[in-house]
Scaffold this motif. Structure first.
Motif, mmCIF file in Angstrom:
data_model
loop_
_atom_site.group_PDB
_atom_site.id
_atom_site.type_symbol
_atom_site.label_atom_id
_atom_site.label_comp_id
_atom_site.label_asym_id
_atom_site.label_seq_id
_atom_site.Cartn_x
_atom_site.Cartn_y
_atom_site.Cartn_z
ATOM 1 N N ARG A 77 0.819 -1.202 0.000
ATOM 2 C CA ARG A 77 0.000 0.000 0.000
ATOM 3 C C ARG A 77 0.868 1.274 0.000
ATOM 4 N NH1 ARG A 77 -0.601 -1.940 5.365
ATOM 5 N NH2 ARG A 77 0.205 -0.481 6.924
ATOM 6 N N TRP A 78 0.227 2.369 -0.360
ATOM 7 C CA TRP A 78 0.901 3.664 -0.437
ATOM 8 C C TRP A 78 1.218 4.165 0.954
ATOM 9 C CZ3 TRP A 78 -1.640 8.886 -0.170
ATOM 10 C CH2 TRP A 78 -0.745 9.910 -0.518
ATOM 11 N N ARG A 79 2.470 4.553 1.168
ATOM 12 C CA ARG A 79 2.908 5.078 2.467
ATOM 13 C C ARG A 79 3.698 6.358 2.216
ATOM 14 N NH1 ARG A 79 5.483 0.389 6.010
ATOM 15 N NH2 ARG A 79 4.753 1.740 7.702
ATOM 16 N N PRO A 80 3.014 7.498 2.102
ATOM 17 C CA PRO A 80 3.677 8.758 1.753
ATOM 18 C C PRO A 80 4.663 9.212 2.819
ATOM 19 C CG PRO A 80 1.443 9.190 2.478
ATOM 20 C CD PRO A 80 1.573 7.701 2.361
ATOM 21 N N THR A 84 5.904 14.960 0.469
ATOM 22 C CA THR A 84 4.868 14.616 -0.507
ATOM 23 C C THR A 84 3.943 15.821 -0.699
ATOM 24 O OG1 THR A 84 4.915 12.284 0.175
ATOM 25 C CG2 THR A 84 2.970 13.037 -1.028
ATOM 26 N N ASP A 101 1.802 15.444 -5.780
ATOM 27 C CA ASP A 101 1.927 13.990 -5.645
ATOM 28 C C ASP A 101 0.622 13.309 -5.281
ATOM 29 O OD1 ASP A 101 4.755 14.077 -6.097
ATOM 30 O OD2 ASP A 101 5.035 14.711 -4.016
ATOM 31 N N ALA A 102 -0.277 14.033 -4.617
ATOM 32 C CA ALA A 102 -1.520 13.412 -4.151
ATOM 33 C C ALA A 102 -2.665 14.410 -4.135
ATOM 34 C CB ALA A 102 -1.325 12.822 -2.754
ATOM 35 N N HIS A 119 -4.411 9.381 -11.644
ATOM 36 C CA HIS A 119 -3.361 8.366 -11.762
ATOM 37 C C HIS A 119 -2.538 8.550 -13.025
ATOM 38 C CE1 HIS A 119 -5.491 5.309 -8.874
ATOM 39 N NE2 HIS A 119 -4.785 6.222 -8.234
ATOM 40 N N LYS A 124 -1.409 10.258 -6.647
ATOM 41 C CA LYS A 124 -2.205 9.331 -5.857
ATOM 42 C C LYS A 124 -3.545 10.003 -5.541
ATOM 43 C CE LYS A 124 0.928 6.096 -5.437
ATOM 44 N NZ LYS A 124 0.740 4.742 -6.031
ATOM 45 N N ASP A 187 -6.307 5.240 -3.693
ATOM 46 C CA ASP A 187 -5.126 4.661 -3.046
ATOM 47 C C ASP A 187 -5.196 4.734 -1.530
ATOM 48 O OD1 ASP A 187 -3.353 4.399 -5.581
ATOM 49 O OD2 ASP A 187 -4.021 6.489 -5.617
ATOM 50 N N SER A 227 -4.232 2.748 1.982
ATOM 51 C CA SER A 227 -3.534 3.559 2.966
ATOM 52 C C SER A 227 -4.571 4.381 3.729
ATOM 53 C CB SER A 227 -2.547 4.475 2.225
ATOM 54 O OG SER A 227 -1.971 5.425 3.075
ATOM 55 N N ASP A 245 -0.839 5.343 8.284
ATOM 56 C CA ASP A 245 0.247 5.485 7.312
ATOM 57 C C ASP A 245 0.717 6.921 7.137
ATOM 58 O OD1 ASP A 245 0.154 2.638 6.361
ATOM 59 O OD2 ASP A 245 -1.885 3.245 5.848
#
Length: 311
Positions: A77-80, A84, A101-102, A119, A124, A187, A227, A245
């Motif tokens: 999984r996504w873990r920023p 970020t 980034d997100a 995406h 994300k 995500d 996440s 996360d």
């Protein structure tokens, strides 16, 4: 996909014609998902076929054991991390032109098409849902039992606090919301209003009640490969770092409690900090402090439209 930390049941059966066997793997987690595969096996006798079936069953068991190993799902999984960049927009048509980034956007109001657009541009997508309040405009508002709906949420029309002590009653609704986020391709999840124990909810919610609920939310998100961030709840940040996360704050610089979220940055987990123009906040007033704490801070208007100023 096999998920870690879940229980599974499988069955293996031989079709009457003796040419095909079926392996069925079913998750026992409250989430209805089944993986089934038909594999042709030709030119072998039933005894040899039985050996193949046994081997297949052993392989399935091994896959489940490996998936349950420590850190297996965390790696997926996504873990920023700190640094970020992000955008937060909960009202209006999402402006996808920001080079960040997100994106944190409303899970109900946005489609898988919007998520796909984000995406494709390399961003994300975070799914905003309220996990601690009832909102009368949501399509699932009628599914909440009246017994879990509490006091009005001051300052927000049509919104009331939830009795998060009653996890069994809230679980089907919150799981369905997380499934929605997952099905749209998000995500991560931003669960709002998960600090009810510090507010006048109409219920006697304790710090322990809040910890249990927030940990439950984290486990449910992770079971789906999503996440999840700790939204505010600064008083429990240190205790909840292992379960979440990343973190997200509102007005922490203006109100002076940002330091309580430092355990996240110290664990190399992003802290997304939002300050609001209606408090008089400006980037000049908080950006240098944010950089020193390794927080990723932005300035927003309270209506959370597309307008944004970054540090």
């Amino acid at each position: 996909m096999i998920q870690p930390n879940l229980q599974y049941v499988y069955d293996v059966s031989i079709r009457p014609e003796g040419e095909i066997f079926q392996v069925r793997l079913e998750r026992k987690s409250g989430v209805s998902e089944t993986t089934a595969r038909d594999t042709p096996v030709r030119g072998v006798g039933r005894r040899d076929l039985l050996v193949v079936v046994i081997v297949a069953a052993l392989l399935v068991s091994l896959a489940v054991l490996l998936a349950g190993s420590p850190g297996a799902d965390a790696a997926a999984r996504w873990r920023p991390e700190p640094g970020t960049s992000w955008q937060w927009q909960l009202s209006g048509k999402v402006n996808t032109s920001f080079n960040v980034d997100a994106y944190d956007i409303d899970g109900f109001d946005n489609s898988s098409r919007t998520v796909g657009t984000l995406h494709r541009k390399g961003s994300k997508a975070i799914c905003y849902i309220s996990a601690g309040s009832w909102e009368n405009w949501r399509p699932d508002a009628g599914k909440f039992p009246k017994s879990v709906i509490g006091n009005k949420y001051e300052g927000w029309a049509g919104e009331r606090w939830l009795d998060i002590r009653r996890i069994n009653q809230l679980a089907p609704i919150m799981r369905a919301r997380m499934n929605m986020c997952k099905s749209k391709g998000f995500d991560a999840i931003e669960p709002d209003n998960i600090d009810g124990y510090t507010n006048k909810t109409g219920f006697r919610i304790t710090s322990g009640d809040q910890l249990r609920y927030n940990k439950w939310l984290a486990r449910e998100a992770h079971a789906r490969g999503l996440s999840i961030g700790l939204k505010n709840d600064e008083g429990q940040a240190k205790a909840l770092v292992p379960y979440f996360d990343w973190a997200m704050t509102e007005d922490c610089f203006d109100e002076g409690w940002c330091s309580k979220m430092r355990p996240f940055a110290a664990s190399n987990k992003a802290v997304f900090a939002a300050e609001y123009t209606d408090t008089g906040a400006t980037p000049a007033r908080f950006c240098s402090k944010a950089r020193s704490l390794h927080f990723d801070a932005i300035l927003k208007k309270r209506n959370l439209g597309a307008w944004r100023r970054g540090c």
